[in-house]
Structures are given as structure tokens and as C-alpha cells.
Design an enzyme around this catalytic site. Structure first.
Site, PDB file in Angstrom:
ATOM      1  N   GLY A  78     -14.882  -6.075  28.032  1.00 54.17           N
ATOM      2  CA  GLY A  78     -15.133  -5.249  29.597  1.00 54.17           C
ATOM      3  C   GLY A  78     -13.936  -4.098  28.524  1.00 54.17           C
ATOM      4  O   GLY A  78     -13.934  -3.446  27.320  1.00 54.17           O
ATOM      5  N   SER A  79     -13.159  -3.481  29.204  1.00 56.67           N
ATOM      6  CA  SER A  79     -12.444  -2.078  28.551  1.00 56.67           C
ATOM      7  C   SER A  79     -11.453  -2.955  27.782  1.00 56.67           C
ATOM      8  O   SER A  79     -10.756  -3.579  27.830  1.00 56.67           O
ATOM      9  CB  SER A  79     -11.941  -0.854  30.018  1.00 56.67           C
ATOM     10  OG  SER A  79     -11.170  -1.914  30.662  1.00 56.67           O
ATOM     11  N   THR A  80     -11.092  -1.744  26.843  1.00 61.56           N
ATOM     12  CA  THR A  80      -9.754  -1.906  25.995  1.00 61.56           C
ATOM     13  C   THR A  80      -8.575  -2.832  27.261  1.00 61.56           C
ATOM     14  O   THR A  80      -7.794  -2.981  26.911  1.00 61.56           O
ATOM     15  CB  THR A  80      -9.669  -1.011  25.570  1.00 61.56           C
ATOM     16  OG1 THR A  80     -10.402  -0.929  24.415  1.00 61.56           O
ATOM     17  CG2 THR A  80      -8.293  -1.035  25.004  1.00 61.56           C
ATOM     18  N   GLY A 132      -8.807  -6.152  28.334  1.00 63.08           N
ATOM     19  CA  GLY A 132      -8.995  -6.835  27.009  1.00 63.08           C
ATOM     20  C   GLY A 132      -8.007  -7.333  27.023  1.00 63.08           C
ATOM     21  O   GLY A 132      -7.265  -7.945  27.014  1.00 63.08           O
ATOM     22  N   GLU A 142     -14.261  -8.470  22.997  1.00 60.60           N
ATOM     23  CA  GLU A 142     -15.391  -7.482  23.057  1.00 60.60           C
ATOM     24  C   GLU A 142     -15.292  -6.200  23.759  1.00 60.60           C
ATOM     25  O   GLU A 142     -15.355  -6.041  25.471  1.00 60.60           O
ATOM     26  CB  GLU A 142     -16.561  -7.504  23.054  1.00 60.60           C
ATOM     27  CG  GLU A 142     -17.596  -6.820  21.977  1.00 60.60           C
ATOM     28  CD  GLU A 142     -18.566  -5.906  22.653  1.00 60.60           C
ATOM     29  OE1 GLU A 142     -18.004  -5.113  22.916  1.00 60.60           O
ATOM     30  OE2 GLU A 142     -19.369  -5.860  23.550  1.00 60.60           O
ATOM     31  N   CYS A 154     -20.722   0.101  24.936  1.00 61.13           N
ATOM     32  CA  CYS A 154     -20.016   0.281  24.185  1.00 61.13           C
ATOM     33  C   CYS A 154     -19.688   0.586  23.518  1.00 61.13           C
ATOM     34  O   CYS A 154     -18.480   1.404  22.147  1.00 61.13           O
ATOM     35  CB  CYS A 154     -18.393  -1.374  24.512  1.00 61.13           C
ATOM     36  SG  CYS A 154     -20.332  -2.154  23.751  1.00 61.13           S
TER      37      CYS A 154
END
Length: 491
Positions: A236-238, A241, A258, A292
Site C-alpha cells: 500500500g501507500s507509504t 505502511g 511493499e 507502484c
């Protein structure tokens, strides 16, 4: 255009828990919206913490019983091959459903939602069948057995952009290693992941080994907090994360994260421009830019800057935009209205920061339904602009000039992310030398495409751990050391 009528055949009002299809413990539901039309194609139940608790308990009980972990790798491989066959038999229908949910062009969907899941199961089944789970080493006092065991219960949290492939990238090695799984998939692709449960049931996977529950973020956080979950595999998104990592870290869980990126495609002076323009379709615009690894920063030498900008604009102008179920379409809709608004925001930011809109940026003519936007090219962008710093996740590129190769490398590395990248040159060895200087998890020379047999993952804000390849398999194993006598040593 696909039908806009909801189909009961794709409604999903139950969860797959402990080898059975069970009713949710709450009443929340979510409509599944077709990306190309904005209309409802089905309804899915949304799980609560109670539903996830049931799934986690079932996975833990299955792991504790050891019915799956204690089978031989060859026996597990046999079941996983049946699992793969069952998924492959459903591949065409699954590909179409996923395309309707997220707008992925059908050819790409057939590869990543129809074929890749079965391939991944077979790949890891075969790897596990040949893997040496124990090694005996001589020690000062006799012998040491170095043993690798399944990590335990794995919480797999997947995104909407590649729903089938991203699920099996974690599920396949986790199961091959002997672990058990709870899959929590995205509400934006609420329907297609249940095909995985149907195929697992048909293959004879033991109860509790794989469990599937759809939930929103708040209930899903139970996976990261629960003491019976041993590992989290998250994509997913940072920003998401960071939350997952913080919650899981408090319980000392193993993690594979990731996350996002805004990678650089470095175009060198000697580039074959035709090859670059052909390759940018995969490097930056694959899946309508919703990948991504998107190389949304194109670093171009000043001596060829205008030529490169013009070539990108020409490429964008020749793309076929429309119904993603049409094999001739190269750019489909974005996955949802939220994503469309986010991309529009990036375009507005780029303009406000002084970027020059060369092509695109608008809703395509004649496409009044669904979440479409033209492929977009910006020039005169600085590496400090917001479009060069953000995880764009859409069909747009920003062309940034550089003076020499040292500056190009510095610009590529000047990012909060480090997931992907590419170098474009007619001198492949020189391109490899440049690639070695980029701080990133993966990078291509004259093309970019993931290799399922090599490790994939990022550095910096793009995550931790690795997926794919033997390295991805070992992420789902724990080491155990047993001190023993020298009688175990071979003669």
C-alpha cells in the site's frame, strides 16, 4: 460497454473462514463500482473486528494443529498445484471481473489476474518441494541442526491495483512454507479475491489454512495488533505502511512492507528514442499509471530535452483510451473517483509549481462516465516540485532536465522513495554502471518489468523486506537452531 446491472453471481455476502463460507457478524455492506461506468456491479459484505477475530483464530488453530505445516513439502506442493489448476480454470472470468472493478486493460488483467496467480502457486510449490528445510553443521560440542520452520499466521493486506497477483505473491510462499493465512483485501476490489477462496476449497486446502475477509482500515488493523498473528505482508501507500509498521512493531511481528514510490527513468544522451518511447508504456503508464513501480520522473539530458518531451507527447497522443474490456484499449479508467481526484490534484500542483503542461490533463472527449483522464506529460519540472516528490499513481510523467550524468544520478537518488527505476542507452554496460549507482530496490536497463524469480522490494520510504524469488519464500520462514551430538554428522 459492460452491463450496468448488478449481478447476483458476483455479490459477495459471506467470508471464507475455517474452510467454510460463513455469514458476516455485522450488517455493513459496500457496493462494487465499475471503473468504466461508475455504476454498481455487485455488493460485498464488510467485515468487523469480530469477523477478523474468527479468521485469525481459525488460522492460529490450523497452525497449532500442524495438519498443514507438518505435511511434507512434496505433499503441500501437490495441493498447491491443484489450487493453481483451480485458479487457472477461472482465469478468464477473474480477469474480466477485476478489470471491471479497477479499470485495468484486459490484456494486462489476463496476465496479472488470470495467469500470474496460478504461476506463483506452482513456482513456490516447486521451490518448497526442493528446499532443504534442515541443515546439519559441525560445532565445537558436536553438531548443530539449523532448521527453517513456517513463521506461523500471516496477515496479508493487499491493494486494489493488482488484486489477484498481489494476493498470491504473499499467499503462495506463505502456504508453500507451511504457514497459514488471513487475507484482507481492498474494498475497491471487493469481489474478485473470493475466487481465491473458491479455488482453495476445490483444491482441498485444510480448514483454517487460508481465510478471506473484506474489511475497512479500522477493523483490519486488528491483524497488525493481534498477538496470534506472527507476520504481516502489506502492500500500500507509504503513509499506510508507516501505520502498519508502527502497530506491528509494537508486537515485534515480522513484516514485509511493499510501499510507494516516484521512480526515475534516466534517459542518457545516446538513447534510442524509439525504444525509450515504446518502453515507457510499461515503465510509467502500465495499468493506467496505477503501478507502484511507476517511473513518473523522466530525467532528460538538456541536449535532447525538447526532443524527448516531444516524443513523450506524441506517444501520449496516440494512446487508445476507453472501455478496458476492449483489447485495443491501452489506457483505461482510474480505479475509483477518489483516485481520479488525487491525480487531478497532482496536475493542479504541477501547474501551480511552474510545470508546463505539454499534453493531456483532461477528461477524454466522449467519455462522460467512469473515471477517465488523458495520459499527461509535464515539462519544465524541477526535482523539488510536488509532482516530482509525490507517489503519483496515475498516467502522468514529469520531464526533468539534467546537465551531466552525475547530476542525473543525484536527481534520481534525491527522493524519499527507492522502489524502481530505469536507464535508457544504446550502451548497455554503461547503463548497468549507472544503474548500480541508483539507490533503489529494482532498476531496469532499456526496459522495466518485474521478474518473478528475483527479489522485489524497496529501500527508504518504499518499504522493507522482499517479495518474489527464493528471497520472497524465505521471508515466510523462521530459523530454529538445535544443538545436538556429533553422531548426526555424516561420515
Amino acid at each position: 460497454m459492460p452491463t450496468a446491472e448488478p449481478s447476483k453471481a458476483i455479490d459477495r455476502r459471506s467470508f471464507y473462514i475455517d474452510g467454510k463460507w460463513v455469514a458476516p457478524q455485522g450488517t455493513a455492506e459496500i457496493p462494487a463500482i465499475e471503473a468504466a461506468t461508475g455504476e454498481v456491479i455487485g455488493v460485498a459484505a464488510l467485515g468487523s473486528e469480530a469477523d477478523l477475530e474468527s479468521a485469525i483464530t481459525a488460522a492460529h488453530a490450523a497452525h497449532t494443529r500442524g495438519e498443514w505445516a507438518n505435511t511434507s513439502p512434496a505433499e503441500r506442493a501437490e495441493v498447491l498445484h491443484r489450487f493453481a489448476d483451480a485458479l487457472a480454470a477461472r482465469g478468464d472470468a477473474t480477469s474480466e471481473l477485476a478489470t471491471r472493478e479497477n479499470g485495468m486493460p484486459i490484456g494486462l488483467s489476463q496476465a496479472f489476474n488470470g495467469q500470474a496467480p496460478a504461476h506463483l502457486l506452482r513456482q513456490y510449490a516447486d521451490l518448497a518441494a526442493d528446499f532443504d528445510f534442515e541443515e546439519i553443521r559441525p560445532s565445537a560440542q558436536g553438531a548443530t541442526i539449523v532448521r527453517r520452520e513456517p513463521v506461523g499466521v500471516v496477515g496479508v493486506i493487499t491493494p486494489w491495483n493488482y488484486p489477484q497477483a498481489k494476493a498470491l505473491i504473499s499467499i503462495a510462499p506463505a502456504l508453500a512454507a507451511g504457514g497459514t493465512v488471513v487475507l484482507k483485501h481492498s474494498p475497491d476490489t471487493a469481489l474478485d479475491p473470493y475466487v481465491i477462496g473458491e479455488a482453495a476449497e476445490e483444491a482441498g486446502l485444510p480448514p483454517g489454512v487460508l481465510n478471506i475477509v473484506l474489511a475497512d482500515r479500522e477493523p483490519a488493523s486488528l491483524l497488525t495488533r493481534h498477538p496470534l498473528v506472527d507476520k504481516i505482508a502489506f502492500t500500500g501507500s507509504t503513509a499506510s505502511g508507516e501505520r502498519v509498521g508502527a502497530e506491528a512493531g509494537r508486537r515485534f511481528k515480522r513484516m514485509t512492507l511493499e510501499l510507494g514510490g516516484n521512480s526515475a527513468a534516466i534517459v542518457l544522451d545516446d538513447v534510442d528514442l524509439d525504444a525509450f518511447v515504446t518502453g515507457i508504456a510499461t515503465a510509467a503508464f502500465m495499468n493506467n499509471g496505477q503501478t507502484c513501480t511507476g517511473q513518473w520522473r523522466v530525467l532528460a539530458p538538456r541536449a535532447r530535452y525538447d526532443e524527448i518531451v516531444a516524443a513523450l507527447a506524441e506517444w501520449a497522443s496516440t494512446q487508445t483510451i476507453g472501455d478496458p474490456l476492449d483489447p485495443a484499449v491501452t489506457i483505461g479508467p482510474l480505479a475509483n473517483e477518489r483516485q481520479l481526484n488525487k491525480v487531478r490534484g497532482h496536475i493542479a500542483d504541477a501547474t501551480a509549481d511552474g510545470g508546463r503542461l505539454v499534453y493531456g490533463g483532461k477528461q477524454p472527449e466522449g467519455l462522460t462516465r467512469g473515471w477517465f483522464i488523458e495520459p499527461t506529460v509535464f515539462a519544465d519540472v524541477a526535482n523539488t516540485h510536488r509532482i516530482a516528490r509525490a507517489d503519483l499513481f496515475g498516467p502522468l510523467v514529469a520531464v526533468i532536465p539534467y546537465t551531466d550524468e552525475n547530476e542525473a544520478v543525484a536527481l534520481a537518488n534525491d527522493s524519499d522513495y527507492g522502489l524502481a527505476g530505469s536507464v535508457w542507452t544504446t550502451d548497455e554496460q554503461h547503463g548497468i554502471d549507472i544503474a548500480r549507482r541508483i539507490r533503489t530496490g529494482t532498476i531496469g536497463v532499456n526496459y522495466y518489468l518485474n521478474d518473478f524469480y528475483a527479489p522485489f522490494g524497496g529501500v527508504k520510504g518504499s518499504g522493507i523486506g522482499r517479495e518474489l524469488g527464493p528471497e520472497g519464500f524465505q521471508e515466510f520462514l523462521e530459523y530454529k537452531t538445535i544443538y545436538a551430538s556429533s553422531a548426526l554428522l555424516p561420515d
